[in-house]
Write a protein that holds these residues in place. Structure first.
Motif, PDB file in Angstrom:
ATOM      1  N   HIS A 278      23.650 -10.540  -9.439  1.00 30.21           N
ATOM      2  CA  HIS A 278      24.931 -10.772 -10.115  1.00 30.21           C
ATOM      3  C   HIS A 278      25.340 -12.222  -9.859  1.00 30.21           C
ATOM      4  N   GLN A 279      25.641 -12.957 -10.902  1.00 30.39           N
ATOM      5  CA  GLN A 279      25.862 -14.392 -10.757  1.00 30.39           C
ATOM      6  C   GLN A 279      26.971 -14.718  -9.768  1.00 30.39           C
ATOM      7  N   GLY A 280      28.045 -13.957  -9.808  1.00 30.04           N
ATOM      8  CA  GLY A 280      29.152 -14.248  -8.906  1.00 30.04           C
ATOM      9  C   GLY A 280      28.741 -14.175  -7.451  1.00 30.04           C
ATOM     10  N   LEU A 281      27.940 -13.174  -7.097  1.00 25.96           N
ATOM     11  CA  LEU A 281      27.484 -13.026  -5.728  1.00 25.96           C
ATOM     12  C   LEU A 281      26.373 -14.026  -5.406  1.00 25.96           C
ATOM     13  N   GLY A 282      25.478 -14.229  -6.368  1.00 27.47           N
ATOM     14  CA  GLY A 282      24.400 -15.188  -6.161  1.00 27.47           C
ATOM     15  C   GLY A 282      24.918 -16.593  -5.919  1.00 27.47           C
TER      16      GLY A 282
END
Length: 379
Positions: A278-282
Motif C-alpha cells: 500500500h503506497q501510504g505505508l510503503g
C-alpha cells in the motif's frame, strides 16, 4: 537487515562480523528477558571485554583495540541494534576511560588503563548533579584537599552503571568559578560512598541509573586527572566523543525498529495485499529508511573528522541531534506500522519507542545541541 558497511579495511570487516556474532549470541537472545524483568545481565560486560569490545578506540599499547572512531561507532551501532541499554553502557564506559587516556600521566595510564580497556574494570561517568545537569559549571560537589589527597562531599545524579561500576570519571569542585572544577578517577567502592535506589525509567531497564552520595570520601592524590581546575575542558572534550557514541546507539535502535516494521509489513495483509504494497505505508517505511541512512551519515562524518584530527565539536552535536530525533521518529512510526499490536508488549517496537526518548536527553539535551551548533555558527 544486515547493514552493508563501508569500512576502512579487512580488519574492520572482521571486527564487525565478530561483533554481529557476539551480539546475536549474547545480546539478542537475552534482551527481552532482562528488559522485562528489569534485571542486570551478570557476566555480559566481562564477555564483551574479553572479546576486546570495551577499549576499541584506545591505543594498543595499553590493551586497546587501536581502531578508528568510525569503526568503534559502527560496532556500537551493531550492539544497539540488539540491546540499546547494553550499547549505551558500553558508550558510557568508553567515555569514562577518555579522561585518563587523554589527560592522565604515563604512570596513571600504566596503572589503571589496561584493566579498564580490557573490561576488568567497568566505568561510569559522574558529571551531572540533581540541580546541575546541562549546566555543568553549576555543580557543587566538592573535593577538598587534604594532606594525603582529597575529601569528596556532595551528590551526583544520572549515573549509568551507578553502584555497579568499578570506577567513576568524577567531576568535583576544588575552587570557585568555572575554572574551579577538577576531574578524578574515583574508586567505585569507598567508605562514605553510597548509591540511591535505581531510577524507575521508561526504558533501558537492564542497566541501573542512580544517584551517588559522597559523604566525606577520601581518595588519594594520584587520582586527580590533569591539573586542578581543568575539569570542565576535560568533561566537555569527552562529551563530544560521548555524543557520537549516543548517536551511534540511536541509529542502531532506529535500524532495529525499521527492520521489524519492514518484516511485519511484508507479512501483514489488508485489502488483499501485503501492507508494504500500500503506497501510504510503503512511503512511510521509505521515509524511515531515509532517516536512518542520513543519521548514520552524520555520525560517520563527525567520526572521520575526529580520526583525521580536525575540529568536530559542531559535527558531534549535529550527529547527536539528528540521530536521536530520527530514532524517536522512526520508533514512533514503527509502532504505527504495527497498528494496535505495536502498542502491546507482544512486539519489541513499543520498547524501542520508550528507549529512543532518553537519547534525546542524555549527553546534553537536544536543546543544548542546538545551542552548541548555533554558537559555532555565531563564531
Amino acid at each position: 537487515m544486515t547493514v552493508d558497511r563501508l569500512l576502512p579495511g579487512p580488519d574492520a570487516r572482521d571486527l564487525i562480523e565478530l561483533t554481529r556474532e557476539i551480539a546475536d549470541k549474547e545480546l539478542a537472545r537475552r534482551v527481552d528477558e532482562h528488559e522485562r524483568a528489569e534485571t542486570y545481565p551478570e557476566g555480559l560486560f566481562a564477555t564483551l571485554g574479553a572479546a576486546g569490545l570495551l577499549g576499541l578506540p584506545y591505543p594498543e599499547e595499553y590493551g586497546g583495540g587501536g581502531q578508528p572512531y568510525e569503526v568503534y561507532l559502527q560496532v556500537l551501532e551493531e550492539l544497539a541494534a540488539r540491546w540499546a541499554a547494553v550499547a549505551v553502557a558500553v558508550s558510557v564506559h568508553t567515555l569514562s576511560c577518555l579522561p585518563l587516556a587523554v589527560y592522565g600521566t604515563p604512570e596513571q595510564r600504566e596503572r589503571w588503563l589496561p584493566d579498564m580497556l580490557a573490561g576488568r574494570l567497568i566505568g561510569g561517568y559522574s558529571l551531572s548533579e540533581p540541580q546541575a545537569g546541562s549546566d555543568a559549571a553549576a555543580l557543587t560537589c566538592k573535593a577538598e584537599k587534604t594532606e594525603d589527597g582529597y575529601r569528596i562531599t556532595g551528590t551526583k545524579a544520572w549515573i549509568t552503571h551507578g553502584g555497579l561500576a568499578d570506577f567513576y570519571a568524577l567531576f568535583a569542585r576544588t575552587d570557585s568559578g568555572p575554572r574551579g572544577v577538577s576531574c578524578f578517577l574515583a574508586p567505585g567502592a569507598a567508605d562514605g560512598l553510597t548509591f540511591g535506589r535505581p531510577e524507575e525509567k521508561m526504558g533501558l531497564h537492564a542497566v541501573p541509573t542512580t544517584t551517588a552520595h559522597w559523604d566525606g570520601v577520601l581518595i588519594s592524590a594520584d587520582r586527580l586527572i590533569g591539573a586542578e581546575g581543568q575539569g570542565l575542558p576535560i568533561a566537555f572534550g569527552a562529551l563530544d566523543s560521548g555524543r557520537l557514541g549516543i548517536a551511534a546507539c540511536a541509529v542502531g535502535l532506529a535500524q532495529a525498529a525499521l527492520d521489524e516494521a519492514v518484516a511485519y509489513a511484508k507479512e501483514r495483509e489488508t485489502f488483499g495485499k501485503k501492507i508494504i504494497d500500500h503506497q501510504g505505508l510503503g512511503f512511510l517505511l521509505a521515509d524511515m529508511a531515509a532517516g536512518v541512512d542520513c543519521a548514520r551519515a552524520t555520525y560517520l562524518d563527525a567520526a572521520r573528522r575526529r580520526d583525521a584530527g580536525l575540529p568536530y565539536g559542531r559535527q558531534a552535536s549535529v550527529a547527536k541531534l539528528v540521530a536521536t530525533d530520527t530514532a524517536m521518529r522512526v520508533t514512533t512510526d514503527a509502532v504505527q506500522v504495527f497498528g494496535g499490536y505495536g502498542y502491546t508488549r507482544e512486539f519489541r517496537v513499543e520498547r524501542y519507542m520508550r528507549e529512543a526518548k532518553i537519547m534525546q536527553i542524555f549527553e546534553g539535551t537536544n536543546q543544548i545541541q542546538r545551542l552548541v551548533i548555533s554558537r559555532h555558527l555565531a563564531r
